[in-house]
Design a protein around this motif. Structure first.
Motif, mmCIF file in Angstrom:
data_model
loop_
_atom_site.group_PDB
_atom_site.id
_atom_site.type_symbol
_atom_site.label_atom_id
_atom_site.label_comp_id
_atom_site.label_asym_id
_atom_site.label_seq_id
_atom_site.Cartn_x
_atom_site.Cartn_y
_atom_site.Cartn_z
ATOM 1 N N VAL A 68 0.800 -1.041 0.065
ATOM 2 C CA VAL A 68 0.101 0.087 0.050
ATOM 3 C C VAL A 68 0.543 1.381 0.414
ATOM 4 N N GLN A 69 1.836 1.006 0.930
ATOM 5 C CA GLN A 69 2.787 2.095 1.158
ATOM 6 C C GLN A 69 3.860 3.203 -0.210
ATOM 7 N N ASP A 70 3.771 1.656 -1.147
ATOM 8 C CA ASP A 70 5.134 2.122 -1.890
ATOM 9 C C ASP A 70 4.132 2.002 -3.441
ATOM 10 N N MET A 71 3.255 1.187 -3.814
ATOM 11 C CA MET A 71 2.556 0.274 -5.205
ATOM 12 C C MET A 71 1.423 0.874 -5.330
ATOM 13 N N LEU A 72 0.755 1.102 -4.108
ATOM 14 C CA LEU A 72 0.035 2.062 -4.477
ATOM 15 C C LEU A 72 -0.452 3.311 -4.786
ATOM 16 N N LYS A 86 -0.734 7.655 3.771
ATOM 17 C CA LYS A 86 0.357 7.648 2.747
ATOM 18 C C LYS A 86 1.274 7.957 3.561
ATOM 19 N N ASN A 87 0.875 9.668 4.451
ATOM 20 C CA ASN A 87 2.274 9.775 5.086
ATOM 21 C C ASN A 87 2.442 9.648 6.899
ATOM 22 N N HIS A 133 -8.068 13.487 2.512
ATOM 23 C CA HIS A 133 -7.458 13.299 3.589
ATOM 24 C C HIS A 133 -7.069 12.506 4.261
ATOM 25 N N VAL A 134 -7.817 11.640 4.489
ATOM 26 C CA VAL A 134 -7.728 9.518 4.783
ATOM 27 C C VAL A 134 -6.704 9.136 3.912
#
Ligand code: HEC
Length: 181
Positions: free
Chosen positions: A117-121, A165-166, A159-160
């Motif tokens: 989720v963090q890098d690929m999506l 992501k951050n 916002h979600v």
């Protein structure tokens, strides 16, 4: 004589229930209150009535994949995203996204802090997932096959996304016990 007395007792036993309503028996009903259909109805609180979803211009997740997030990941945006994440996403994905809620294994909710989720999506894809739902995940931007809702406005969804992501992974790493904060 006997029958007459009996009839009298019977009659007197029935009479009060049939004929009387004591003045105090309607006191509760006539107290000062607002009767049905009386006066101007109060306005319903904002978003308390279900409508057919927020107008979403894209049609599906594929179309959302390359969307650019119009909201910068400012402190205010992350704060809003975090609050909504805990309310809506936490139930299935765990409060810090680690898939450690009691529901996670049952429904197959994935760990959102991992590379996938963090890098690929893309941000757009995550936005689309929130909007349209996944194979099992419900939709939060349109009515969906799994009973979607319009619980999150387009702005709230972004916002979600910003939060996921951050800051989600950082919060998860900082949590003393998984899911405790
Ligand atoms: C009712 C449970 C549930 C809730 C609530 C929920 N999810 Fe999910 N989510 C799932 C499940 C189950 C999957 C994996 C299967 C699928 O894709 O449907 C998933 C998958 C995902 C994925 C991966 C999509 C992909 O393409 O692989 C992302 C990103 C995600 N969820 C983000 C969120 C966010 C952000 C929220 C809050 C707005 C949220 N989820 C709320 C159950 C849930």
């Amino acid at each position: 004589m006997k029958t007459k007395a009996k009839t009298l007792i019977l009659a007197s036993a029935l009479v009060p229930t049939l004929a009387f309503a004591w003045p105090w028996s309607t006191d509760m009903m006539n107290q000062p209150n607002i009767k049905p259909q009386e006066g101007t109805p109060a306005l319903f609180p904002k978003r308390s009535i279900p409508v057919m979803g927020n107008p979403t211009k894209i049609k599906n997740r594929e179309e959302s994949e390359n969307l650019k997030n119009p909201y910068e990941a400012t402190e205010a945006s992350l704060k809003k995203g975090k609050k909504l994440f805990k309310i809506i996403c936490g139930a299935c994905h765990g409060l810090t996204g680690l898939a450690d809620s009691p529901v996670s294994p049952k429904i197959g909710a994935i760990n959102l802090t991992e590379e996938y989720v963090q890098d690929m999506l893309t941000e757009g894809w995550i936005y689309g997932t929130i909007t349209f739902g996944g194979a099992i995940m419900p939709a939060y931007g349109v009515p969906g096959p799994q009973g979607g809702s319009n619980d999150l406005s387009p702005e709230e969804r972004w916002h979600v996304v910003n939060y996921v992501k951050n800051q989600l992974a950082k919060d998860a790493a900082a949590a003393p016990v998984a899911g405790a904060n």
